[in-house]
Structure formats: C-alpha cells, structure tokens
Write a protein that holds these residues in place. Structure first.
Motif, PDB file in Angstrom:
ATOM      1  N   PHE A  89       0.838  -1.193   0.000  1.00  0.00           N
ATOM      2  CA  PHE A  89       0.000   0.000   0.000  1.00  0.00           C
ATOM      3  C   PHE A  89       0.876   1.247   0.000  1.00  0.00           C
ATOM      4  O   PHE A  89       2.003   1.231   0.481  1.00  0.00           O
ATOM      5  CB  PHE A  89      -0.879   0.029   1.244  1.00  0.00           C
ATOM      6  N   LYS A  90       0.316   2.325  -0.491  1.00  0.00           N
ATOM      7  CA  LYS A  90       0.997   3.616  -0.428  1.00  0.00           C
ATOM      8  C   LYS A  90       1.072   4.047   1.038  1.00  0.00           C
ATOM      9  O   LYS A  90       0.224   3.661   1.842  1.00  0.00           O
ATOM     10  CB  LYS A  90       0.247   4.653  -1.249  1.00  0.00           C
ATOM     11  N   PRO A  91       2.072   4.857   1.384  1.00  0.00           N
ATOM     12  CA  PRO A  91       2.229   5.272   2.790  1.00  0.00           C
ATOM     13  C   PRO A  91       0.987   5.933   3.389  1.00  0.00           C
ATOM     14  O   PRO A  91       0.646   5.689   4.542  1.00  0.00           O
ATOM     15  CB  PRO A  91       3.402   6.255   2.745  1.00  0.00           C
ATOM     16  N   GLU A  92       0.292   6.755   2.595  1.00  0.00           N
ATOM     17  CA  GLU A  92      -0.886   7.422   3.139  1.00  0.00           C
ATOM     18  C   GLU A  92      -2.018   6.436   3.434  1.00  0.00           C
ATOM     19  O   GLU A  92      -2.810   6.639   4.352  1.00  0.00           O
ATOM     20  CB  GLU A  92      -1.380   8.555   2.218  1.00  0.00           C
ATOM     21  N   VAL A  93      -2.079   5.336   2.659  1.00  0.00           N
ATOM     22  CA  VAL A  93      -3.100   4.314   2.899  1.00  0.00           C
ATOM     23  C   VAL A  93      -2.750   3.530   4.159  1.00  0.00           C
ATOM     24  O   VAL A  93      -3.619   3.257   4.999  1.00  0.00           O
ATOM     25  CB  VAL A  93      -3.252   3.385   1.672  1.00  0.00           C
ATOM     26  N   ILE A  94      -1.479   3.164   4.313  1.00  0.00           N
ATOM     27  CA  ILE A  94      -1.048   2.454   5.530  1.00  0.00           C
ATOM     28  C   ILE A  94      -1.342   3.314   6.755  1.00  0.00           C
ATOM     29  O   ILE A  94      -1.858   2.824   7.763  1.00  0.00           O
ATOM     30  CB  ILE A  94       0.461   2.110   5.466  1.00  0.00           C
ATOM     31  N   SER A  95      -1.016   4.588   6.673  1.00  0.00           N
ATOM     32  CA  SER A  95      -1.276   5.494   7.787  1.00  0.00           C
ATOM     33  C   SER A  95      -2.771   5.548   8.108  1.00  0.00           C
ATOM     34  O   SER A  95      -3.168   5.491   9.274  1.00  0.00           O
ATOM     35  CB  SER A  95      -0.749   6.887   7.447  1.00  0.00           C
ATOM     36  N   ALA A  96      -3.596   5.643   7.083  1.00  0.00           N
ATOM     37  CA  ALA A  96      -5.051   5.693   7.289  1.00  0.00           C
ATOM     38  C   ALA A  96      -5.555   4.390   7.906  1.00  0.00           C
ATOM     39  O   ALA A  96      -6.404   4.420   8.806  1.00  0.00           O
ATOM     40  CB  ALA A  96      -5.760   5.965   5.963  1.00  0.00           C
TER      41      ALA A  96
END
Length: 107
Positions: A89-96
C-alpha cells in the motif's frame, strides 16, 4: 534583522507565525487530534477510498464489529491478497489503516 518592536504577525518570509495568538484561536485550523471522532474516521476512510474502493467498502461493512480491527491488521501485514501480487500500500493508505484501527479501538 527584524525589528524587535515590530509586532507584525508575519516574519521575513511573508508567512504568518506558527504560534497562535489568543485572538486567533477561534479561526485556527483544528489539529487532527482535536477533531471529532466521526470526522477523523471519515477523513481516514476517504484516503482509503481514493486508492482502494473495495477495501473502503469492506471496512464500512465491518465497522463496529469486533473483527474489523483484525481485518485491518491483516491488510496492513499481508496486503490485499485478492489473487494478485501486490507491492504494498501507499504510505498514506497504511497510515489511514493504522489510524482507523486505533480509532475503532476507541469505540
């Protein structure tokens, strides 16, 4: 060098200071940790939906159920294994996803 008597809110860069004055408090941006719980959930879900609509729909179905955090944790650790090889996943998706898991625990 800036004049120490200058009470201007703007520094030499032309941008406002990052410190908040008392009169600015009602109009300052709300930090993420101060936002209402549902607004934080909606914001994280929007990030996921932008990149992975199917996963966002699945989380919405599971939301509030005790298996929701387990599902999110499996996504974080294993990715979206729908028969296709994934890079991740993209970093922003992992963070979310991580933020949603934490928010779900607060319910």
């Amino acid at each position: 060098m800036q004049d120490p008597k200058d009470n201007s809110r703007y520094q030499a860069t032309g941008f406002p200071s990052l410190s908040w004055e008392e009169d600015d408090l009602p109009t300052r941006p709300t930090p993420l940790h101060e936002r209402p719980l549902q607004a934080r959930i909606d914001s994280e879900m929007e990030v996921i939906a932008q990149h992975h609509v199917r996963i966002a729909l699945a989380i919405e179905k599971f939301w509030g159920h005790h298996d929701c955090v387990e599902y999110i944790q499996k996504l974080i650790l294993n990715g979206d294994n729908d028969g296709q090889k994934r890079v991740g996943f993209k970093p922003e998706v992992i963070s979310a996803l991580m933020n949603l898991a934490a928010l779900h625990r607060r319910l």
